[in-house]
Design a protein around this motif. Structure first.
Motif, short mmCIF file in Angstrom:
data_model
loop_
_atom_site.label_atom_id
_atom_site.label_comp_id
_atom_site.label_asym_id
_atom_site.label_seq_id
_atom_site.Cartn_x
_atom_site.Cartn_y
_atom_site.Cartn_z
N TYR A 55 0.82 -1.21 0.00
CA TYR A 55 0.00 0.00 0.00
C TYR A 55 0.85 1.27 0.00
O TYR A 55 0.55 2.22 -0.72
CB TYR A 55 -0.97 0.03 1.19
CG TYR A 55 -1.82 1.27 1.14
CD1 TYR A 55 -2.88 1.34 0.25
CD2 TYR A 55 -1.53 2.37 1.91
CE1 TYR A 55 -3.64 2.49 0.15
CE2 TYR A 55 -2.28 3.53 1.83
CZ TYR A 55 -3.33 3.58 0.94
OH TYR A 55 -4.07 4.72 0.82
N ILE A 95 -5.58 0.67 -2.75
CA ILE A 95 -6.06 -0.41 -1.90
C ILE A 95 -6.39 -1.67 -2.69
O ILE A 95 -6.40 -2.77 -2.15
CB ILE A 95 -7.27 0.07 -1.06
CG1 ILE A 95 -7.56 -0.90 0.10
CG2 ILE A 95 -8.50 0.21 -1.93
CD1 ILE A 95 -6.54 -0.87 1.17
N TRP A 96 -6.62 -1.53 -3.99
CA TRP A 96 -6.99 -2.70 -4.79
C TRP A 96 -5.86 -3.73 -4.88
O TRP A 96 -6.13 -4.93 -5.00
CB TRP A 96 -7.44 -2.27 -6.19
CG TRP A 96 -8.79 -1.63 -6.12
CD1 TRP A 96 -9.08 -0.30 -6.24
CD2 TRP A 96 -10.03 -2.28 -5.85
NE1 TRP A 96 -10.42 -0.09 -6.07
CE2 TRP A 96 -11.03 -1.30 -5.84
CE3 TRP A 96 -10.40 -3.61 -5.62
CZ2 TRP A 96 -12.36 -1.60 -5.62
CZ3 TRP A 96 -11.73 -3.90 -5.40
CH2 TRP A 96 -12.69 -2.90 -5.40
N TYR A 97 -4.63 -3.30 -4.81
CA TYR A 97 -3.51 -4.26 -4.79
C TYR A 97 -3.58 -5.11 -3.52
O TYR A 97 -3.32 -6.31 -3.55
CB TYR A 97 -2.17 -3.54 -4.86
CG TYR A 97 -1.86 -2.94 -6.19
CD1 TYR A 97 -1.40 -3.72 -7.24
CD2 TYR A 97 -2.04 -1.59 -6.43
CE1 TYR A 97 -1.12 -3.18 -8.48
CE2 TYR A 97 -1.77 -1.02 -7.65
CZ TYR A 97 -1.31 -1.83 -8.68
OH TYR A 97 -1.04 -1.28 -9.91
N ASN A 98 -3.94 -4.49 -2.42
CA ASN A 98 -4.06 -5.22 -1.16
C ASN A 98 -5.25 -6.17 -1.18
O ASN A 98 -5.15 -7.30 -0.68
CB ASN A 98 -4.20 -4.26 0.01
CG ASN A 98 -2.92 -3.53 0.28
OD1 ASN A 98 -2.18 -3.21 -0.63
ND2 ASN A 98 -2.66 -3.25 1.53
N ILE A 99 -6.35 -5.71 -1.73
CA ILE A 99 -7.53 -6.57 -1.82
C ILE A 99 -7.23 -7.79 -2.67
O ILE A 99 -7.56 -8.92 -2.31
CB ILE A 99 -8.73 -5.77 -2.36
CG1 ILE A 99 -9.16 -4.71 -1.34
CG2 ILE A 99 -9.89 -6.69 -2.74
CD1 ILE A 99 -10.17 -3.72 -1.86
N PHE A 100 -6.57 -7.58 -3.80
CA PHE A 100 -6.21 -8.69 -4.67
C PHE A 100 -5.22 -9.63 -3.97
O PHE A 100 -5.39 -10.86 -4.00
CB PHE A 100 -5.60 -8.18 -5.99
CG PHE A 100 -5.13 -9.30 -6.87
CD1 PHE A 100 -6.03 -10.08 -7.56
CD2 PHE A 100 -3.78 -9.59 -6.98
CE1 PHE A 100 -5.60 -11.13 -8.36
CE2 PHE A 100 -3.33 -10.63 -7.78
CZ PHE A 100 -4.24 -11.40 -8.47
N HIS A 148 -4.71 -10.11 -0.72
CA HIS A 148 -5.38 -10.80 0.38
C HIS A 148 -6.30 -11.90 -0.18
O HIS A 148 -6.34 -13.02 0.36
CB HIS A 148 -6.16 -9.81 1.23
CG HIS A 148 -6.57 -10.32 2.56
ND1 HIS A 148 -7.51 -11.31 2.72
CD2 HIS A 148 -6.17 -9.99 3.81
CE1 HIS A 148 -7.67 -11.56 4.01
NE2 HIS A 148 -6.87 -10.78 4.69
N SER A 149 -7.03 -11.60 -1.24
CA SER A 149 -7.91 -12.59 -1.86
C SER A 149 -7.11 -13.76 -2.42
O SER A 149 -7.52 -14.92 -2.27
CB SER A 149 -8.74 -11.95 -2.97
OG SER A 149 -9.55 -10.94 -2.45
#
Length: 78
Positions: free
Chosen positions: A48, A54-59, A61-62
């Motif tokens: 981050y 934040i989308w890099y983190n969401i991806f 984590h997923s």
């Protein structure tokens, strides 16, 4: 600049500790099992800070959750 880095580092450590304690139930309250969660939190914080998205983190984590699911499924078959 040095003070800003120190504050960021402190915030990352605190955030990672809070993130890890939020996952205590998923590791049956075993503190040693929180080490990978803590390290992944450090990684997500690093991502981050460098990407500011934040989308890099969401991806990430997923993807991590998916790989854990696949790992558990494969070893449940044996």
């Amino acid at each position: 600049m040095k003070g800003k880095i120190s504050v960021q580092f402190l915030c990352i450590i605190l955030s990672s500790i809070l993130f890890s304690t939020g996952h205590l139930a998923s590791v049956n309250y075993n503190l040693i099992s929180l080490i990978p969660v803590f390290v992944s939190s450090l990684f997500l914080s690093y991502v981050y800070l460098h990407k500011r998205n934040i989308w890099y983190n969401i991806f990430s984590h997923s993807l991590y959750n998916f790989l854990i699911f696949v790992y558990a499924y494969i070893f449940a078959l044996n």
